[in-house]
Design a protein around this motif. Structure first.
Motif, PDB file in Angstrom:
ATOM      1  N   VAL A  48      15.566  -2.866  41.518  1.00 57.04           N
ATOM      2  CA  VAL A  48      16.151  -2.338  42.745  1.00 57.04           C
ATOM      3  C   VAL A  48      15.345  -1.129  43.231  1.00 57.04           C
ATOM      4  CG1 VAL A  48      18.183  -1.280  43.798  1.00 57.04           C
ATOM      5  CG2 VAL A  48      18.459  -3.135  42.130  1.00 57.04           C
ATOM      6  N   ALA A  49      15.180  -0.135  42.362  1.00 54.50           N
ATOM      7  CA  ALA A  49      14.490   1.091  42.761  1.00 54.50           C
ATOM      8  C   ALA A  49      14.051   1.843  41.513  1.00 54.50           C
ATOM      9  CB  ALA A  49      15.389   1.974  43.618  1.00 54.50           C
ATOM     10  N   ALA A  50      13.055   2.718  41.682  1.00 58.07           N
ATOM     11  CA  ALA A  50      12.587   3.551  40.580  1.00 58.07           C
ATOM     12  C   ALA A  50      12.104   4.885  41.125  1.00 58.07           C
ATOM     13  CB  ALA A  50      11.465   2.855  39.806  1.00 58.07           C
ATOM     14  N   ILE A  51      12.107   5.879  40.246  1.00 55.64           N
ATOM     15  CA  ILE A  51      11.658   7.214  40.632  1.00 55.64           C
ATOM     16  C   ILE A  51      10.950   7.868  39.458  1.00 55.64           C
ATOM     17  CG2 ILE A  51      13.873   8.302  39.992  1.00 55.64           C
ATOM     18  CD1 ILE A  51      13.477  10.129  42.474  1.00 55.64           C
ATOM     19  N   ARG A  52       9.835   8.520  39.733  1.00 57.40           N
ATOM     20  CA  ARG A  52       9.156   9.282  38.695  1.00 57.40           C
ATOM     21  C   ARG A  52      10.017  10.465  38.294  1.00 57.40           C
ATOM     22  NH1 ARG A  52       3.659   8.668  38.359  1.00 57.40           N
ATOM     23  NH2 ARG A  52       3.922   9.739  36.366  1.00 57.40           N
ATOM     24  N   TRP A  53      10.120  10.698  37.010  1.00 59.24           N
ATOM     25  CA  TRP A  53      11.024  11.751  36.526  1.00 59.24           C
ATOM     26  C   TRP A  53      10.529  13.139  36.946  1.00 59.24           C
ATOM     27  CZ3 TRP A  53      15.796  11.789  34.886  1.00 59.24           C
ATOM     28  CH2 TRP A  53      16.300  12.868  34.187  1.00 59.24           C
ATOM     29  N   SER A  54       9.224  13.351  36.935  1.00 63.31           N
ATOM     30  CA  SER A  54       8.696  14.682  37.244  1.00 63.31           C
ATOM     31  C   SER A  54       8.256  14.816  38.685  1.00 63.31           C
ATOM     32  CB  SER A  54       7.532  15.003  36.313  1.00 63.31           C
ATOM     33  OG  SER A  54       6.516  14.032  36.478  1.00 63.31           O
ATOM     34  N   GLY A  55       7.573  13.800  39.194  1.00 61.28           N
ATOM     35  CA  GLY A  55       6.966  13.919  40.511  1.00 61.28           C
ATOM     36  C   GLY A  55       7.807  13.447  41.662  1.00 61.28           C
ATOM     37  N   GLY A  56       8.833  12.620  41.377  1.00 62.18           N
ATOM     38  CA  GLY A  56       9.731  12.205  42.434  1.00 62.18           C
ATOM     39  C   GLY A  56       9.271  11.051  43.281  1.00 62.18           C
ATOM     40  N   ARG A  72      16.930  12.093  41.879  1.00 63.44           N
ATOM     41  CA  ARG A  72      17.246  12.617  40.551  1.00 63.44           C
ATOM     42  C   ARG A  72      17.476  14.102  40.631  1.00 63.44           C
ATOM     43  NH1 ARG A  72      13.166  15.059  41.835  1.00 63.44           N
ATOM     44  NH2 ARG A  72      11.294  15.416  40.600  1.00 63.44           N
ATOM     45  N   ASP A  73      18.311  14.597  39.734  1.00 57.67           N
ATOM     46  CA  ASP A  73      18.578  16.025  39.596  1.00 57.67           C
ATOM     47  C   ASP A  73      18.206  16.368  38.159  1.00 57.67           C
ATOM     48  OD1 ASP A  73      19.665  18.556  39.160  1.00 57.67           O
ATOM     49  OD2 ASP A  73      21.328  18.200  40.535  1.00 57.67           O
ATOM     50  N   ASN A  74      17.012  16.902  37.992  1.00 58.46           N
ATOM     51  CA  ASN A  74      16.535  17.160  36.634  1.00 58.46           C
ATOM     52  C   ASN A  74      17.369  18.223  35.925  1.00 58.46           C
ATOM     53  OD1 ASN A  74      14.533  15.495  37.725  1.00 58.46           O
ATOM     54  ND2 ASN A  74      12.965  16.403  36.424  1.00 58.46           N
ATOM     55  N   ALA A  75      17.933  19.149  36.689  1.00 61.81           N
ATOM     56  CA  ALA A  75      18.750  20.194  36.075  1.00 61.81           C
ATOM     57  C   ALA A  75      20.013  19.599  35.462  1.00 61.81           C
ATOM     58  CB  ALA A  75      19.107  21.254  37.102  1.00 61.81           C
ATOM     59  N   LYS A  76      20.508  18.528  36.084  1.00 63.76           N
ATOM     60  CA  LYS A  76      21.712  17.863  35.576  1.00 63.76           C
ATOM     61  C   LYS A  76      21.373  16.629  34.753  1.00 63.76           C
ATOM     62  CE  LYS A  76      24.733  19.316  39.388  1.00 63.76           C
ATOM     63  NZ  LYS A  76      25.644  18.855  40.472  1.00 63.76           N
ATOM     64  N   ASN A  77      20.084  16.321  34.634  1.00 63.77           N
ATOM     65  CA  ASN A  77      19.660  15.111  33.910  1.00 63.77           C
ATOM     66  C   ASN A  77      20.416  13.884  34.418  1.00 63.77           C
ATOM     67  OD1 ASN A  77      17.745  16.389  32.392  1.00 63.77           O
ATOM     68  ND2 ASN A  77      19.018  16.598  30.565  1.00 63.77           N
ATOM     69  N   THR A  78      20.434  13.740  35.715  1.00 58.58           N
ATOM     70  CA  THR A  78      21.163  12.638  36.339  1.00 58.58           C
ATOM     71  C   THR A  78      20.303  11.990  37.419  1.00 58.58           C
ATOM     72  OG1 THR A  78      23.279  13.762  35.949  1.00 58.58           O
ATOM     73  CG2 THR A  78      23.268  12.000  37.582  1.00 58.58           C
ATOM     74  N   VAL A  79      20.373  10.683  37.459  1.00 62.10           N
ATOM     75  CA  VAL A  79      19.701   9.895  38.494  1.00 62.10           C
ATOM     76  C   VAL A  79      20.782   9.212  39.325  1.00 62.10           C
ATOM     77  CG1 VAL A  79      18.123   7.991  38.933  1.00 62.10           C
ATOM     78  CG2 VAL A  79      17.697   9.546  37.036  1.00 62.10           C
ATOM     79  N   TYR A  80      20.549   9.155  40.631  1.00 66.63           N
ATOM     80  CA  TYR A  80      21.530   8.598  41.545  1.00 66.63           C
ATOM     81  C   TYR A  80      20.943   7.408  42.304  1.00 66.63           C
ATOM     82  CZ  TYR A  80      23.562  13.231  40.805  1.00 66.63           C
ATOM     83  OH  TYR A  80      24.058  14.374  40.235  1.00 66.63           O
ATOM     84  N   LEU A  81      21.816   6.540  42.735  1.00 69.89           N
ATOM     85  CA  LEU A  81      21.438   5.467  43.648  1.00 69.89           C
ATOM     86  C   LEU A  81      22.473   5.454  44.766  1.00 69.89           C
ATOM     87  CD1 LEU A  81      19.388   3.174  44.182  1.00 69.89           C
ATOM     88  CD2 LEU A  81      21.074   1.612  43.162  1.00 69.89           C
ATOM     89  N   GLN A  82      22.076   5.984  45.918  1.00 65.95           N
ATOM     90  CA  GLN A  82      22.944   5.958  47.087  1.00 65.95           C
ATOM     91  C   GLN A  82      22.749   4.628  47.790  1.00 65.95           C
ATOM     92  OE1 GLN A  82      25.242   8.300  48.290  1.00 65.95           O
ATOM     93  NE2 GLN A  82      25.752   6.665  49.738  1.00 65.95           N
ATOM     94  N   MET A  83      23.837   3.889  47.946  1.00 65.75           N
ATOM     95  CA  MET A  83      23.763   2.552  48.536  1.00 65.75           C
ATOM     96  C   MET A  83      24.587   2.530  49.816  1.00 65.75           C
ATOM     97  SD  MET A  83      24.102   0.202  45.104  1.00 65.75           S
ATOM     98  CE  MET A  83      25.822   0.619  44.847  1.00 65.75           C
TER      99      MET A  83
END
Length: 124
Positions: A48-56, A72-83
């Motif tokens: 569906v989708a992917a994101i680099r953890w550091s570079g975005g 992604r919110d690295n401070a919260k260690n959370t990745v989101y998928l807005q649909m």
């Protein structure tokens, strides 16, 4: 090791929106990228989708471009998928996944860690 827990799935009418979350714990410092995949009944698990953890940098499957957004919110260690603008064909179990080293982020075999999945159902 990385542990992934998805949340945010549910039942929504066509045209509606949902936001999926993936809480990441463990060796997050070694993650190269995070991905979202989905699997509908009787079908293979698809990208569906992917994101680099550091570079975005973001990557999307063609049918969701312009409707879905990964972040992604690295401070919260959370990745989101807005649909947004959901369609009945988006109905599936959605999984988040992590890779320590990926060459093709759309290839599910590149990902070594998976969550348990969250059901998304879009009614017509």
């Amino acid at each position: 090791q990385v542990q992934l827990v998805e949340s945010g799935g549910g039942l929504v009418q066509a045209g509606g929106s949902l936001r999926l979350s993936c809480a990441v714990s463990g060796r997050t410092g070694s993650i190269d990228a995070m991905g979202w995949f989905r699997q509908a009944p009787g079908k293979e698990r698809e990208f569906v989708a992917a994101i680099r953890w550091s570079g975005g940098s973001e990557y999307y499957e063609e049918s969701v471009k312009g409707r879905f957004t990964i972040s992604r919110d690295n401070a919260k260690n959370t990745v989101y998928l807005q649909m947004n603008s959901l369609k009945p064909e988006d109905t599936a179990v959605y999984y988040c996944a992590a890779t320590y080293y990926g060459r093709s982020y759309s290839n599910r075999n590149e990902y070594g860690y998976w969550g348990q999945g969250t059901q998304v159902t879009v009614s017509s």
